[in-house]
Design an enzyme around this catalytic site. Structure first.
Site, mmCIF file in Angstrom:
data_model
loop_
_atom_site.group_PDB
_atom_site.id
_atom_site.type_symbol
_atom_site.label_atom_id
_atom_site.label_comp_id
_atom_site.label_asym_id
_atom_site.label_seq_id
_atom_site.Cartn_x
_atom_site.Cartn_y
_atom_site.Cartn_z
ATOM 1 N N GLY A 12 0.843 -1.156 -0.112
ATOM 2 C CA GLY A 12 0.081 -0.030 -0.196
ATOM 3 C C GLY A 12 0.713 1.204 -0.005
ATOM 4 N N ALA A 14 1.878 3.169 2.502
ATOM 5 C CA ALA A 14 2.733 3.313 3.430
ATOM 6 C C ALA A 14 4.006 2.106 3.195
ATOM 7 C CB ALA A 14 2.182 2.753 4.840
ATOM 8 N N ALA A 49 -5.498 13.187 -0.579
ATOM 9 C CA ALA A 49 -5.099 14.367 -0.595
ATOM 10 C C ALA A 49 -3.795 14.620 0.448
ATOM 11 C CB ALA A 49 -6.483 15.417 -0.064
ATOM 12 N N LYS A 77 -3.678 20.966 -5.353
ATOM 13 C CA LYS A 77 -4.506 21.327 -4.313
ATOM 14 C C LYS A 77 -3.829 22.724 -3.518
ATOM 15 C CE LYS A 77 -5.693 19.731 0.487
ATOM 16 N NZ LYS A 77 -5.424 18.467 1.387
ATOM 17 N N VAL A 195 1.798 -13.087 5.703
ATOM 18 C CA VAL A 195 2.636 -13.657 6.722
ATOM 19 C C VAL A 195 1.479 -14.720 7.607
ATOM 20 C CG1 VAL A 195 3.453 -13.026 9.182
ATOM 21 C CG2 VAL A 195 3.887 -11.394 7.242
ATOM 22 N N THR A 354 -3.476 14.714 6.561
ATOM 23 C CA THR A 354 -1.843 14.382 7.545
ATOM 24 C C THR A 354 -1.316 13.094 7.393
ATOM 25 O OG1 THR A 354 -2.993 14.201 9.496
ATOM 26 C CG2 THR A 354 -2.211 16.370 8.971
#
Length: 503
Positions: A12, A14, A49, A77, A195, A354
């Site tokens: 993904g 991250a 975003a 943005k 896993v 964030t």
């Protein structure tokens, strides 16, 4: 020389952002990076975003911004438009970049924010947003990178377009794929597997993960990007989770994609609903939509109905997808030899975009720890201290939006206006009430200007009379605000359309 091994568990946004940053920054001769991503577990896009620090990612990875945005259906943005948060029918923008410019009094600069607080009541000024070049450009569907002021420009002259800051809006799934295509050629060993089991050393460190394909992955360090379940950090190491649901009341979301009915605009929308808020993120070929809500005040089906009613008339490209979450973060994001990033480390909800920022920043922090660290326990301690400081600062800023509302039309909003707030936020609000100023750490993610935009937008103080000073005449102040407003509107009018920047 033995290589230091790093295993990233989970893909993904991250996982692949971490892989790309580490692979770019760590010498391949000294580090071996593996990423394990399960083909059976769907990834949850942590956001579509972002905020301005994201532009540093392009510079770090040495990729062209335009090429990246084309690959991920990206748009630009300029800020976040908040609607119905203070009162139904009222709106404002938390815009990036600088608002207004300094006023020179006896050759000494007075900040625009101070001028506003001292003269807004006297002059009947209502909209702080109207003095932001970025907000003005956003609402006129204009876009440009910042245009620097001329060299040796007189500091008393106002160059509105030099104060433009931007971020991106994009398809998080496409971004993850793009980062994967970037990271693998840099030497990241990609394994598609799930896993099954985890083994630990006697000191509690993770020794290896066992995969369903029969492989066993041993590593010096493990980066947990397995999502909110925190396969390593929470489930195996039993990391302590700090729950913030008392301050951030929403715990659920419905998300759906729709076909756009207009050209994409350069900002994100956040529209308050009966029991939370609704997002709209315009991409090139679709819009991202969702309803973040509190299941304490509305049931799942009612929330879904409310979202679909708001989107009535728009063609849905996907079926609504439900997401459940707990707001909060790990007390130690780096614990033993496991570093949690993304949803594994915490979730502050997407109100101010964030989530991706925290992944980006702390993947860089991790890279720096490997490069410059002498004592890895000290590096872990500093990492955790910075992470907690950042997440607490974000918590305060997000809670501000919910708590400082004049709405009382639903049980949810009545709860928000009366709920307990973090002591640190209470201190900031008291500072502002007393002085019109908030003392923030140097380099704070959300600057005083951001705080003021939200405080003004939410109608925190009914009057600014207490900040009025008489050292600057009413005539001079009125002329100043008139000139600033005219200058920024004239300059913004010259900018090209946002849609042209996407060609």
């Amino acid at each position: 020389m033995n290589k230091t091994t790093i295993a990233i568990i989970g893909g993904g946004t991250a996982g692949w952002m971490t892989a790309a940053i580490l692979a770019k920054g760590l010498p391949q001769a000294q580090y071996n990076i593996t990423l394990v991503e399960s083909p059976d577990i769907p990834t949850v896009g942590v956001g579509e975003a972002t905020i301005p620090p994201i532009i540093q990612l392009c510079k770090y990875l040495e990729v062209e911004e335009k090429a990246l945005l084309e690959a991920v259906e990206g748009t630009y943005k300029y800020g976040i438009h908040f609607e119905n948060w203070s009162q139904i029918g009222h709106s404002y923008m938390h815009a990036f970049g600088k608002t207004g410019t300094e006023f020179y009094h006896d050759d000494k600069p007075v900040s625009f924010e101070k001028m506003w607080l001292q003269h807004a009541a006297q002059l009947g000024l209502k909209s702080f947003t109207a003095f932001s070049p970025t907000a003005t450009a956003a609402y006129n569907n204009k876009y440009s990178d910042a245009i620097p002021a001329p060299e040796n420009a007189n500091p008393k002259f106002y160059y509105p377009l030099s104060h433009l800051f931007h971020a991106y809006q994009f398809d998080a799934g496409l971004l993850a794929n793009w980062l994967k295509e970037y990271a693998v050629p840099l030497g990241v060993n990609f394994i598609s597997a799930t896993v099954n089991d985890i083994s630990q050393h006697s000191n509690g460190n993770i020794a290896c993960v066992h995969l369903d394909n029969g492989e066993k992955i041993s590593s010096d360090y493990f980066v947990d990007c397995s999502g909110a379940k925190g396969l390593l950090s929470k489930q195996t190491l039993n990391g302590e989770f700090i729950d913030w649901s008392a301050y951030l009341p929403c715990d659920s979301a419905w998300a759906v994609q729709t076909k756009p009915t207009t050209l994409p605009f350069p900002y994100t929308k956040s529209i308050a609903q009966s029991s939370g808020w609704r997002w709209q993120i315009p991409l090139r070929q679709r819009n991202g939509n969702g309803y973040v809500y509190s299941s304490q005040f509305i049931d799942d089906q009612q929330a879904k109905n409310e979202l679909e009613q708001a989107l009535k008339g728009q063609e849905q490209l996907t079926e609504p997808k439900q997401i459940k979450f707990n707001t909060g973060c790990l007390k130690q994001a780096w614990h033993k030899n496991v570093i949690a990033l993304g949803l594994s480390a915490g979730f502050m909800e997407p109100l101010e975009s964030t989530s991706i920022h925290l992944i980006h920043k702390y993947a860089i922090e991790l890279k720096n720890a490997f490069i410059y660290g002498k004592n890895m326990q000290q590096e872990a301690d500093m990492f955790n201290s910075k992470y907690l400081e950042d997440t607490h600062a974000i918590l305060d800023f997000l809670t501000l939006h919910y708590h400082c509302t004049q709405r009382s039309d639903s049980a949810f909003w009545r709860h928000c206006s009366n709920m307990p707030i973090p002591e640190s936020l209470a201190d900031k609000l008291q500072q502002f009430t007393n002085t019109g100023w908030i003392d923030l750490p140097q380099g704070a993610l959300f600057s005083y200007s951001s705080w003021l935009q939200v405080l003004m937008g939410q109608g925190y103080l009914s009057s600014y009379e207490q900040f009025k000073q008489n050292d600057i005449s009413e005539h001079s102040a009125r002329q100043f605000f008139t000139n600033v407003h005219a200058a920024l509107n004239n300059e913004v009018a010259k900018l090209p359309a946002h849609s042209l920047a996407l060609l």
